[in-house]
Scaffold this motif. Sequence first.
Motif, PDB file in Angstrom:
ATOM      1  N   PHE A   1      -3.043   1.628  -4.001  1.00  0.00           N
ATOM      2  CA  PHE A   1      -2.818   3.021  -3.618  1.00  0.00           C
ATOM      3  C   PHE A   1      -1.391   3.459  -3.981  1.00  0.00           C
ATOM      4  N   TRP A   2      -0.660   4.043  -3.031  1.00  0.00           N
ATOM      5  CA  TRP A   2       0.635   4.641  -3.342  1.00  0.00           C
ATOM      6  C   TRP A   2       1.678   3.601  -3.729  1.00  0.00           C
TER       7      TRP A   2
ATOM      8  N   GLY B   1       3.885   3.989  -0.529  1.00  0.00           N
ATOM      9  CA  GLY B   1       4.715   4.488  -1.613  1.00  0.00           C
ATOM     10  C   GLY B   1       6.083   4.914  -1.115  1.00  0.00           C
ATOM     11  N   ASP B   2       6.498   4.438   0.052  1.00  0.00           N
ATOM     12  CA  ASP B   2       7.795   4.813   0.604  1.00  0.00           C
ATOM     13  C   ASP B   2       8.880   3.860   0.124  1.00  0.00           C
TER      14      ASP B   2
ATOM     15  N   LEU C   1      -6.485   6.874  -9.320  1.00  0.00           N
ATOM     16  CA  LEU C   1      -5.338   7.763  -9.465  1.00  0.00           C
ATOM     17  C   LEU C   1      -5.060   8.078 -10.936  1.00  0.00           C
TER      18      LEU C   1
ATOM     19  N   MET D   1       2.848  12.383  -7.952  1.00  0.00           N
ATOM     20  CA  MET D   1       3.365  11.111  -7.451  1.00  0.00           C
ATOM     21  C   MET D   1       4.692  10.772  -8.112  1.00  0.00           C
TER      22      MET D   1
ATOM     23  N   PHE E   1       0.844  -1.199   0.000  1.00  0.00           N
ATOM     24  CA  PHE E   1       0.000   0.000   0.000  1.00  0.00           C
ATOM     25  C   PHE E   1       0.879   1.249   0.000  1.00  0.00           C
TER      26      PHE E   1
END
Lengths: 161, 161, 161
Positions: free
Chosen positions: C42-43, C14-15, C129, C71, C12
């Motif tokens: 998601f991310w 985005g790191d 997105l 993003m 999930f």
Amino acid sequence: MEETKKTTIVLFSGDYDKAMAAYIIANGAAAYDHEVTIFHTFWGLNALRKEESVKLTSPKGFMEKMFGGMMPRGADRMGLSKMNFAGMGQKMIKQVMRKHNAVPLPKLIEMAQEQEVKLVACTMTMDLLGLQKAELLDGIEYAGVAAYLGDAEQGRVNLFI
Amino acid sequence: MEETKKTTIVLFSGDYDKAMAAYIIANGAAAYDHEVTIFHTFWGLNALRKEESVKLTSPKGFMEKMFGGMMPRGADRMGLSKMNFAGMGQKMIKQVMRKHNAVPLPKLIEMAQEQEVKLVACTMTMDLLGLQKAELLDGIEYAGVAAYLGDAEQGRVNLFI
Amino acid sequence: MEETKKTTIVLFSGDYDKAMAAYIIANGAAAYDHEVTIFHTFWGLNALRKEESVKLTSPKGFMEKMFGGMMPRGADRMGLSKMNFAGMGQKMIKQVMRKHNAVPLPKLIEMAQEQEVKLVACTMTMDLLGLQKAELLDGIEYAGVAAYLGDAEQGRVNLFI
């Protein structure tokens, strides 16, 4: 013969509140006779740092010193994942915890060690962040992803926190 | 006889997007006949708060009022984990969700209740953050870590969100 | 006959650091003959974006362009979950990774593809997105929550990262 229940937690987060959740679940599971492992990786390693400054036998490089200096030394100094407000939120949480007799994180870690929860430090991340064994709590184990998977694949409660 | 499938989610996060992910997985699992539990702890409790202000029978202390005031009241007011930009990101997400007919979080929670997903509020965190039963949605359950583990250890899909 | 072991990860986040953890666990599990799926939602979808700008056949709406622009395009540009310092932390991590011969994220993703880890993009989030197939890596799969649950309910190592 009944299967021993296993609970395996990856503690990736360096947040006080998330680490509390991890240790509360771990201590609960140990009380119900699960074999419990907490695998500390990335920022989660900070929960295992000793509070006092440690004299190291091998010197650290520049980057390792930078990381070491910026990261919190020990469970008691970790911030909150939400509403930290530069440390204010953490102080507030600790105050309400005292009021409600909730167990603070360093004590939860001690309890986990007494209940024989296996505390593991991820050796790959130790290398990356430049953390040495002398800086981490006594009585913990050192391992990599293979050992984690060996524990995890035998249990049902597998969490990434 | 086939084993009933169980899915147990710890919702720790108070972020709109993470709570959405939790409820989408929960509703999906319920549609496939899993027994599903969402155990709301720490900031995840905010998803269960009623939107309107509630008259409380027992007064709150100072710290509890502070937390209550700072935390979002209900699912619809929660922010994003990423790109929140002081609420802007959340408005954007809601706008694209409307455009794509995606189900907003408060509706996802309603659907979960209709599908008999067990929504549990962690009583320990309620104490800490000073949240009272009257402030939370009707039809939910109240329990602690032991009840969570009882659910979790029988299932395979165990997530911490 | 022994059951094939399954590991299913919902990515999930985005790191950069969390995605690294996901891919390290996935590659480890694949090396031990698990069937591994990473479900990007998601991310987490950002890890699957191509680095180069892609010419799209169907034009994007305003909001979709906004999200697309804000993003990060591809794994290499993702930030850290902690101590990102507007990108500084990520540079530091990459520097120590080079020093310690740790494998950077884009290479971890390649390795996963070589080991036949199933990389799935969540179609519902792609819609939200505004991400199109042409923008994502080749050789991945597209699916929704039902397919995720189908994989997850057969395995024991189920993580949400």
